[in-house]
Write a protein that holds these residues in place. Structure first.
Motif, PDB file in Angstrom:
ATOM      1  N   TYR A  63       0.828  -1.217   0.000  1.00 39.11           N
ATOM      2  CA  TYR A  63       0.000   0.000   0.000  1.00 39.11           C
ATOM      3  C   TYR A  63       0.854   1.254   0.000  1.00 39.11           C
ATOM      4  CZ  TYR A  63       0.533   0.190   5.134  1.00 39.11           C
ATOM      5  OH  TYR A  63       1.028   0.246   6.398  1.00 39.11           O
ATOM      6  N   VAL A  64       2.096   1.144   0.523  1.00 36.53           N
ATOM      7  CA  VAL A  64       2.986   2.303   0.461  1.00 36.53           C
ATOM      8  C   VAL A  64       3.467   2.478  -0.981  1.00 36.53           C
ATOM      9  CG1 VAL A  64       5.151   3.294   1.274  1.00 36.53           C
ATOM     10  CG2 VAL A  64       3.664   2.102   2.863  1.00 36.53           C
ATOM     11  N   ASP A  65       3.796   1.353  -1.641  1.00 36.19           N
ATOM     12  CA  ASP A  65       4.156   1.408  -3.065  1.00 36.19           C
ATOM     13  C   ASP A  65       3.026   2.044  -3.870  1.00 36.19           C
ATOM     14  OD1 ASP A  65       6.604   0.279  -2.718  1.00 36.19           O
ATOM     15  OD2 ASP A  65       5.948  -1.771  -3.185  1.00 36.19           O
ATOM     16  N   ALA A  66       1.810   1.630  -3.543  1.00 37.92           N
ATOM     17  CA  ALA A  66       0.651   2.165  -4.256  1.00 37.92           C
ATOM     18  C   ALA A  66       0.541   3.672  -4.061  1.00 37.92           C
ATOM     19  CB  ALA A  66      -0.627   1.469  -3.757  1.00 37.92           C
ATOM     20  N   ALA A  67       0.772   4.086  -2.806  1.00 36.61           N
ATOM     21  CA  ALA A  67       0.685   5.525  -2.522  1.00 36.61           C
ATOM     22  C   ALA A  67       1.751   6.290  -3.292  1.00 36.61           C
ATOM     23  CB  ALA A  67       0.832   5.760  -1.014  1.00 36.61           C
ATOM     24  N   ILE A  68       2.967   5.691  -3.354  1.00 39.61           N
ATOM     25  CA  ILE A  68       4.041   6.349  -4.091  1.00 39.61           C
ATOM     26  C   ILE A  68       3.663   6.443  -5.573  1.00 39.61           C
ATOM     27  CG2 ILE A  68       6.466   6.173  -4.816  1.00 39.61           C
ATOM     28  CD1 ILE A  68       6.980   4.765  -2.115  1.00 39.61           C
TER      29      ILE A  68
ATOM     30  N   ALA B  67       0.786   6.517  -6.850  1.00 40.43           N
ATOM     31  CA  ALA B  67      -0.305   7.471  -7.047  1.00 40.43           C
ATOM     32  C   ALA B  67       0.183   8.902  -6.920  1.00 40.43           C
ATOM     33  CB  ALA B  67      -1.427   7.195  -6.045  1.00 40.43           C
ATOM     34  N   GLY B  68       1.466   9.070  -6.636  1.00 41.97           N
ATOM     35  CA  GLY B  68       2.019  10.409  -6.597  1.00 41.97           C
ATOM     36  C   GLY B  68       1.875  11.112  -5.257  1.00 41.97           C
ATOM     37  N   THR B  69       1.609  10.358  -4.214  1.00 39.03           N
ATOM     38  CA  THR B  69       1.493  10.978  -2.887  1.00 39.03           C
ATOM     39  C   THR B  69       2.861  11.482  -2.445  1.00 39.03           C
ATOM     40  OG1 THR B  69      -0.053   9.183  -2.462  1.00 39.03           O
ATOM     41  CG2 THR B  69       0.469  10.625  -0.611  1.00 39.03           C
ATOM     42  N   SER B  70       2.891  12.644  -1.846  1.00 40.32           N
ATOM     43  CA  SER B  70       4.176  13.187  -1.415  1.00 40.32           C
ATOM     44  C   SER B  70       4.648  12.474  -0.150  1.00 40.32           C
ATOM     45  CB  SER B  70       4.049  14.681  -1.143  1.00 40.32           C
ATOM     46  OG  SER B  70       3.288  14.880   0.026  1.00 40.32           O
ATOM     47  N   THR B  71       5.966  12.490   0.035  1.00 40.39           N
ATOM     48  CA  THR B  71       6.543  11.743   1.147  1.00 40.39           C
ATOM     49  C   THR B  71       5.978  12.154   2.516  1.00 40.39           C
ATOM     50  OG1 THR B  71       8.537  11.583  -0.176  1.00 40.39           O
ATOM     51  CG2 THR B  71       8.725  10.971   2.128  1.00 40.39           C
TER      52      THR B  71
END
Lengths: 313, 310
Positions: free
Chosen positions: B200-205, B207-211
């Protein structure tokens, strides 16, 4: 294997260097000016400056640190501000009681805690298990000096089974030496026993549910050999790790235990040094204990290889 | 417990015919949903005992002035070292001070130090651990520093730090906090490192979510459970270290009644007047026990897998 040993030994060097840096900074930022202390109250500011220059205290931090490190490497920890004697010599004078206390505590604790943990795991959820584990929680909660006074009051003052306080050098005979150390060791070991017993129980529970234990039972191996030969051997690595980590508890606790039982060891030296704000002394003691701790854990890591030949790093 | 045993018995019977499926009520024990305080105490007995004890100590600390105490620093040399009596419930010490009042007021110091260290060490450790887990460039340096700090036995580190500064409650809190931070930082870093490999962290990355948002929304919430458990243990250990520091004269200033100080005052007299040490010792042990029980309970409740292990 040799590579692992070598790498593990070498990896302690940066850690020790860091510890040395911390400990040195401690003295560096300590309040009070050693030059002014040595010069005395009558000295003029010029005299203080002269002494400062003579001692090299006016030079930059890194220069002083590297010089000090070199001195430490040749086991020169400086001069105690209060007694004027070399710190190394003072530590050497007091090391026997503390070392004795540690050795007896570790031996006694391991001999008690491992069987307790094994029995608790064997009879999991029984009254034995619950009693032992309740004692373990208590062990984490009752400070070492409380246990110490309790034991001293009951077993020394009331029952008169052991000497109340003091220390007898081992040169005067094994039994008098041991007699003086039994109560302090139990007091000091209380939390250590709790720690080891808990981890022994936990790892034994895991190992006892393994297939090879069931196989051993199925082929009719008696319960004793199963527990102590098959299972304990495979549970040894976490247990030995905790024995090593727990030494930190013992070092801190020894300071207090020696105060309760009037043992003239390094703990007493520490307390005296704090009361007198003898910074080189404090520095030397902290450095020595930390090195011992790092080396104990290095030894533990090396023992892994013997305990579990599968370990490869 | 009931269910597997009865099912096993059924299976052991010779199968003559397929029995009709038993009514659910026969197989499962009657469900009794306990709610409210009783339900909580039934499900988490260790946590409940710990909470009750801790609440009791908190009340004692808060209401110390109203619990029949006198000024804990008032000297009465004529009435020194009295045995426990109606006037001095826990006796009086070598200066004639009322041990009962001192012990009750002492709860304030212990609890304040315990809670303050737990909160401070958790927050700073959380910060260091998260940064270390996320910023590869800093990880090596930060963790080596933590290794170095961890190589100094905590009590010794606290003693050395106290030797540098004036004795005060704030400095005691700071010294113990510094000694406890590395363990928290290591724990948090471990959790962060395992979390950042989660899909889910990979997915967030992807999706362009900022760190910062990833850390705030996906990482931090998952560190709360282990961090809370660790914080309770730190609270207990901080209270023990405070008492040890005070006991050896490197902690809370002697003028402030803390449990360690009271015991230090009773040290020279322990063979003849043990009660000066006994009462603060009981209070200290009970309080640390309460915190540790709370920690054990929390651990079992928050991470059922860990419950079986330690």
């Amino acid at each position: 294997m040799l590579g692992y040993l070598l790498r593990r030994v070498l990896s302690t060097i940066p850690v020790m260097a860091l510890v040395a840096l911390f400990v040195f900074s401690l003295l560096y930022i300590a309040p009070g000016d050693p030059a002014a202390v040595i010069a005395g109250e009558q000295a003029s500011p010029e005299d203080v400056e002269k002494i400062r220059a003579a001692l090299g205290l006016d030079r930059p931090f890194l220069v002083r640190f590297s010089e000090w490190s070199l001195a430490v490497l040749s086991s020169d920890l400086g001069i105690s501000m209060f007694t004027g004697m070399p710190v190394t010599e003072l530590i050497a004078q007091r090391i026997e009681p503390t070392l004795s206390l540690m050795v007896v505590t570790i031996t006694l604790s391991v001999l008690l805690a491992v069987p307790i943990g094994v029995i608790a795991a064997r009879k999991v959820d029984s009254w034995w298990d619950r009693t032992f584990m309740a004692f373990a929680v208590l062990g984490f909660s009752v400070p070492v000096f409380v246990v110490g006074y309790l034991l001293a009051y009951w077993f020394a003052l009331e029952l008169d089974w052991f000497p109340v306080q003091g220390y007898t050098p081992i040169a005067k005979g094994f039994w008098p030496w041991l007699q003086n150390l039994i109560l302090p060791s139990i007091a000091l070991g209380f939390v250590y026993i709790a720690l080891i017993a808990r981890i022994t129980r936990a790892t034994m529970l895991e190992v006892l549910s393994q297939d090879y234990v069931r196989t051993a039972r199925a082929k009719g191996v008696a319960e004793g050999p199963i527990l102590y030969l098959h299972a304990l051997k495979n549970a040894a690595v976490p247990i030995v790790t905790v024995i090593g980590i727990g030494v930190a508890l013992l070092i801190g606790g020894a300071v207090v235990t020696e105060s309760v039982f009037a043992i003239p060891g390094l703990g007493r030296l520490t307390i005296d040094a704090i009361v007198r704000r003898d910074y080189p002394m404090i520095q030397g003691i902290v450095l020595m204990f930390s090195f011992v701790y790092v080396l104990v854990n290095l030894a533990v890591d090396l023992v892994y290889v013997v305990l579990d030949p599968r370990i490869r790093y | 417990m009931n269910t597997p045993a009865s099912m096993h018995d059924r299976a052991a019977q010779p199968r003559t015919a397929f029995p009709a499926a038993p009514a659910l009520g026969d197989v499962l024990p009657p469900m009794r949903v306990r709610t409210g305080v009783a339900g909580f105490a039934y499900r988490y007995p260790t946590m409940a005992i710990g909470l009750v004890l801790l609440a009791l100590m908190l009340l004692i600390a808060i209401f110390a002035p109203y619990l029949g105490t006198v000024d804990p620093t008032a000297l009465a040399p004529a009435k020194r070292t009295r045995e426990p009596s109606a006037e001095f419930w826990f006796g009086s010490d070598a200066f004639g001070r009322d041990v009962y009042s001192r012990v009750l007021y002492g709860a304030r110091v212990s609890l304040a130090v315990g809670f303050a260290v737990a909160i401070l060490a958790s927050l700073i450790g959380l910060l260091i651990g998260t940064v270390s887990g996320f910023v590869r460039a800093l990880d090596g340096v930060v963790m080596r520093v933590m290794d170095g700090l961890m190589s100094i036995p905590p009590i010794l580190l606290a003693i050395a730090l106290m030797a540098l500064t004036r004795a005060s409650v704030q400095n005691v809190i700071l010294a113990i906090t510094i000694a406890e931070i590395p363990r928290v930082a290591r724990l948090v870093r471990g959790v962060v490192l395992s979390l950042r490999e989660q899909p889910y962290v990979d997915a967030a990355i992807a999706a362009g979510t900022s760190t910062p948002v990833i850390i705030l929304r996906h990482i931090l919430p998952n560190t709360i459970a282990p961090l809370t458990v660790q914080a309770t243990y730190i609270c207990g250990s901080a209270m023990i270290i405070e008492s040890i520091l005070s006991f050896i004269g490197a902690g809370t200033p002697p003028i402030i009644p803390s449990w360690g100080n009271i015991m230090a005052d009773g040290r020279t007299l322990w063979q003849v007047k043990p009660y000066i040490i006994v009462f603060p010792a009981i209070f200290l042990s009970m309080t640390v026990l309460a915190v540790n029980l709370l920690g054990d309970g929390l651990r079992d409740a928050l991470d059922p897998r860990m419950a079986k292990r330690v």
